[in-house]
Design a protein around this motif. Sequence first.
Motif, PDB file in Angstrom:
ATOM      1  N   ILE A   1       0.852  -1.185   0.000  1.00 14.44           N
ATOM      2  CA  ILE A   1       0.000   0.000   0.000  1.00 14.44           C
ATOM      3  C   ILE A   1       0.889   1.237   0.000  1.00 14.44           C
ATOM      4  O   ILE A   1       1.778   1.369   0.841  1.00 14.44           O
ATOM      5  N   SER A   2       0.631   2.078  -0.956  1.00 14.88           N
ATOM      6  CA  SER A   2       1.487   3.251  -1.150  1.00 14.88           C
ATOM      7  C   SER A   2       1.263   4.289  -0.059  1.00 14.88           C
ATOM      8  O   SER A   2       0.141   4.663   0.230  1.00 14.88           O
ATOM      9  N   LYS A   3       2.354   4.738   0.547  1.00  6.31           N
ATOM     10  CA  LYS A   3       2.250   5.725   1.622  1.00  6.31           C
ATOM     11  C   LYS A   3       3.111   6.939   1.372  1.00  6.31           C
ATOM     12  O   LYS A   3       3.219   7.825   2.213  1.00  6.31           O
ATOM     13  N   LYS A   4       3.767   6.963   0.195  1.00  8.80           N
ATOM     14  CA  LYS A   4       4.686   8.066  -0.095  1.00  8.80           C
ATOM     15  C   LYS A   4       4.558   8.521  -1.545  1.00  8.80           C
ATOM     16  O   LYS A   4       4.173   7.749  -2.419  1.00  8.80           O
ATOM     17  N   ALA A   5       4.919   9.789  -1.759  1.00  4.89           N
ATOM     18  CA  ALA A   5       5.032  10.304  -3.120  1.00  4.89           C
ATOM     19  C   ALA A   5       6.466  10.796  -3.316  1.00  4.89           C
ATOM     20  O   ALA A   5       7.116  11.210  -2.365  1.00  4.89           O
ATOM     21  N   PHE A   6       6.934  10.731  -4.553  1.00  4.21           N
ATOM     22  CA  PHE A   6       8.333  11.047  -4.822  1.00  4.21           C
ATOM     23  C   PHE A   6       8.454  12.161  -5.857  1.00  4.21           C
ATOM     24  O   PHE A   6       7.742  12.159  -6.866  1.00  4.21           O
ATOM     25  N   PHE A   7       9.368  13.080  -5.560  1.00  2.41           N
ATOM     26  CA  PHE A   7       9.666  14.135  -6.523  1.00  2.41           C
ATOM     27  C   PHE A   7      11.130  14.005  -6.921  1.00  2.41           C
ATOM     28  O   PHE A   7      12.013  14.019  -6.061  1.00  2.41           O
ATOM     29  N   ILE A   8      11.382  13.832  -8.211  1.00  2.00           N
ATOM     30  CA  ILE A   8      12.736  13.533  -8.666  1.00  2.00           C
ATOM     31  C   ILE A   8      13.551  14.815  -8.832  1.00  2.00           C
ATOM     32  O   ILE A   8      13.213  15.659  -9.665  1.00  2.00           O
ATOM     33  N   GLU A   9      14.589  14.959  -8.033  1.00  2.00           N
ATOM     34  CA  GLU A   9      15.508  16.093  -8.192  1.00  2.00           C
ATOM     35  C   GLU A   9      16.493  15.803  -9.312  1.00  2.00           C
ATOM     36  O   GLU A   9      16.712  16.629 -10.180  1.00  2.00           O
ATOM     37  N   SER A  10      17.081  14.605  -9.263  1.00  2.00           N
ATOM     38  CA  SER A  10      17.984  14.193 -10.331  1.00  2.00           C
ATOM     39  C   SER A  10      17.913  12.676 -10.483  1.00  2.00           C
ATOM     40  O   SER A  10      17.602  11.970  -9.524  1.00  2.00           O
ATOM     41  N   GLY A  11      18.199  12.190 -11.688  1.00  2.00           N
ATOM     42  CA  GLY A  11      18.123  10.762 -11.957  1.00  2.00           C
ATOM     43  C   GLY A  11      16.835  10.411 -12.668  1.00  2.00           C
ATOM     44  O   GLY A  11      16.083  11.292 -13.090  1.00  2.00           O
ATOM     45  N   CYS A  12      16.567   9.128 -12.808  1.00  2.00           N
ATOM     46  CA  CYS A  12      15.286   8.727 -13.388  1.00  2.00           C
ATOM     47  C   CYS A  12      14.781   7.417 -12.815  1.00  2.00           C
ATOM     48  O   CYS A  12      15.538   6.601 -12.293  1.00  2.00           O
ATOM     49  N   LEU A  13      13.464   7.270 -12.877  1.00  2.00           N
ATOM     50  CA  LEU A  13      12.775   6.110 -12.318  1.00  2.00           C
ATOM     51  C   LEU A  13      12.000   5.400 -13.408  1.00  2.00           C
ATOM     52  O   LEU A  13      11.689   5.977 -14.451  1.00  2.00           O
ATOM     53  N   ARG A  14      11.704   4.144 -13.155  1.00  2.00           N
ATOM     54  CA  ARG A  14      10.762   3.469 -14.042  1.00  2.00           C
ATOM     55  C   ARG A  14       9.678   2.823 -13.201  1.00  2.00           C
ATOM     56  O   ARG A  14       9.896   2.491 -12.026  1.00  2.00           O
ATOM     57  N   VAL A  15       8.524   2.679 -13.800  1.00  2.00           N
ATOM     58  CA  VAL A  15       7.398   2.004 -13.153  1.00  2.00           C
ATOM     59  C   VAL A  15       7.198   0.700 -13.897  1.00  2.00           C
ATOM     60  O   VAL A  15       7.159   0.675 -15.126  1.00  2.00           O
ATOM     61  N   TRP A  16       7.128  -0.382 -13.149  1.00  6.95           N
ATOM     62  CA  TRP A  16       6.990  -1.683 -13.814  1.00  6.95           C
ATOM     63  C   TRP A  16       6.203  -2.651 -12.941  1.00  6.95           C
ATOM     64  O   TRP A  16       5.982  -2.407 -11.760  1.00  6.95           O
ATOM     65  N   PHE A  17       5.759  -3.738 -13.560  1.00  6.78           N
ATOM     66  CA  PHE A  17       5.106  -4.788 -12.777  1.00  6.78           C
ATOM     67  C   PHE A  17       5.614  -6.150 -13.244  1.00  6.78           C
ATOM     68  O   PHE A  17       6.135  -6.288 -14.351  1.00  6.78           O
ATOM     69  N   ASN A  18       5.459  -7.097 -12.378  1.00  7.65           N
ATOM     70  CA  ASN A  18       5.898  -8.465 -12.663  1.00  7.65           C
ATOM     71  C   ASN A  18       4.806  -9.202 -13.420  1.00  7.65           C
ATOM     72  O   ASN A  18       3.694  -9.355 -12.939  1.00  7.65           O
ATOM     73  N   ASN A  19       5.150  -9.654 -14.607  1.00  8.07           N
ATOM     74  CA  ASN A  19       4.174 -10.382 -15.417  1.00  8.07           C
ATOM     75  C   ASN A  19       4.678 -11.795 -15.653  1.00  8.07           C
ATOM     76  O   ASN A  19       5.420 -12.046 -16.589  1.00  8.07           O
ATOM     77  N   ASN A  20       4.275 -12.697 -14.757  1.00  5.85           N
ATOM     78  CA  ASN A  20       4.730 -14.080 -14.861  1.00  5.85           C
ATOM     79  C   ASN A  20       6.255 -14.185 -14.943  1.00  5.85           C
ATOM     80  O   ASN A  20       6.781 -14.869 -15.832  1.00  5.85           O
ATOM     81  N   GLY A  21       6.906 -13.470 -14.048  1.00  6.72           N
ATOM     82  CA  GLY A  21       8.365 -13.557 -14.019  1.00  6.72           C
ATOM     83  C   GLY A  21       9.061 -12.582 -14.943  1.00  6.72           C
ATOM     84  O   GLY A  21      10.268 -12.415 -14.860  1.00  6.72           O
ATOM     85  N   LYS A  22       8.284 -11.964 -15.842  1.00  4.29           N
ATOM     86  CA  LYS A  22       8.909 -10.973 -16.727  1.00  4.29           C
ATOM     87  C   LYS A  22       8.562  -9.568 -16.268  1.00  4.29           C
ATOM     88  O   LYS A  22       7.424  -9.299 -15.918  1.00  4.29           O
ATOM     89  N   GLU A  23       9.563  -8.702 -16.319  1.00  4.62           N
ATOM     90  CA  GLU A  23       9.310  -7.326 -15.930  1.00  4.62           C
ATOM     91  C   GLU A  23       8.678  -6.563 -17.087  1.00  4.62           C
ATOM     92  O   GLU A  23       9.147  -6.615 -18.202  1.00  4.62           O
ATOM     93  N   CYS A  24       7.602  -5.889 -16.776  1.00  5.70           N
ATOM     94  CA  CYS A  24       6.907  -5.077 -17.772  1.00  5.70           C
ATOM     95  C   CYS A  24       6.985  -3.625 -17.345  1.00  5.70           C
ATOM     96  O   CYS A  24       6.385  -3.232 -16.343  1.00  5.70           O
ATOM     97  N   THR A  25       7.699  -2.825 -18.100  1.00  6.30           N
ATOM     98  CA  THR A  25       7.839  -1.409 -17.760  1.00  6.30           C
ATOM     99  C   THR A  25       6.717  -0.607 -18.408  1.00  6.30           C
ATOM    100  O   THR A  25       6.446  -0.770 -19.594  1.00  6.30           O
ATOM    101  N   THR A  26       6.059   0.239 -17.601  1.00  9.76           N
ATOM    102  CA  THR A  26       4.938   0.997 -18.163  1.00  9.76           C
ATOM    103  C   THR A  26       5.254   2.481 -18.337  1.00  9.76           C
ATOM    104  O   THR A  26       4.678   3.124 -19.198  1.00  9.76           O
ATOM    105  N   GLN A  27       6.148   3.007 -17.532  1.00  6.65           N
ATOM    106  CA  GLN A  27       6.453   4.434 -17.648  1.00  6.65           C
ATOM    107  C   GLN A  27       7.847   4.754 -17.141  1.00  6.65           C
ATOM    108  O   GLN A  27       8.379   4.057 -16.277  1.00  6.65           O
TER     109      GLN A  27
END
Lengths: 179, 179
Positions: A35-61
């Motif tokens: 359950i998400s309890k935090k929000a993030f603001f990126i000062e520097s660097g980059c993030l990806r959002v992904w989910f596990n799809n039967n053992g494979k990583e699926c990146t969405t954003q």
Amino acid sequence: MDTSLFDEAILKEFTLSFKTIEVPARTILLREGEISKKAFFIESGCLRVWFNNNGKECTTQFFFEREMVSSIESFRTGAPGLFNIESIEPCVIKVITKAELDKIEQNSPIFRKRMEETILKRLFVYQKLFLSRIKDSPEKRYHDLLENNPEMILRIPQHYIASYLGITSVSLSRIRRRG
Amino acid sequence: MDTSLFDEAILKEFTLSFKTIEVPARTILLREGEISKKAFFIESGCLRVWFNNNGKECTTQFFFEREMVSSIESFRTGAPGLFNIESIEPCVIKVITKAELDKIEQNSPIFRKRMEETILKRLFVYQKLFLSRIKDSPEKRYHDLLENNPEMILRIPQHYIASYLGITSVSLSRIRRRG
DNA sequence: GAGATTTATTAACAATTGTTATCGGCTGAC
DNA sequence: GTCAGCCGATAACAATTGTTAATAAATCTC
């Protein structure tokens, strides 16, 4: 995040509520199913959002400097989020808790309105992601990305791009060779 | 639509605002690219939502009796909608205009809250549609549909089902033959 | 009921992608 | 510097889907 619409007091409380952290690459900030309890603001660097799809990583954003990332859906429903949020590069990130956001939201109709707008924006993000998958072949999606976000292609490791396009890195290599 | 949360006066105005129409099959109620000014409540029959993808029709959703259909995104933004709403069967439909809805929304905080919830629900619909496309093969999506919504398979012409699954009707025939 | 239209099945062929495996290059840890 | 691990390219083969076309069945129209 554009903060121009906040009044001074709220803005001050808002910025004071942030805590700055530094994380190396490959750090998971939010884990799928939690359950998400935090929000993030990126000062520097980059993030990806992904989910596990039967053992494979699926990146969405992907998210970059000066972007705000959170599972606003999970915030709203209190249900576990469907996605992981993970750093791709070493990052400097400002963190604010949901509790603090809730407090600010309670005291600021403007902020509340902004949250509603954000939900609507998220809806359009999903709409766009959905339509892109349907309308375009992986090859076209790659070329679109190359045209519209060339810096993304340069900055992000290719296997993440492949995962984002919904293909294997092998297939992406073939597409790149085809030109 | 569940109206239990409305107070009596609003509910009365709400129901009085509806105009009932009857349409044959293959009638387009809202055309892609037009600005949506109406919402539809299905008394009998069924509708599909689709968009034109390079000359091919892409069906994204089906709606049946007692369901409310509208382009709530277009309502919110005032921008042209991305989808067509079309009858599959002869339908009896109750229509309410956006202007009337706006008036009700202005006078009813409860209604306003319901609209916000509806937006959030739409977000989850798109999220689900998006994830389903990624996670599952067309074959799996067909079998899921067969298991969870068998009445849909029986009721809706197969080429619309194929269009909904994102495959050609030829491919759906093959999947059905494979079992 | 006859003819036209729509719908579903099947076949043959082309194209794309996934899978598995190998190889070379790069980077980071020690 | 060396070793291990990660990353990207490539090859060979399997599997699925799209495309086009032909046909049969069902439905609609008059």
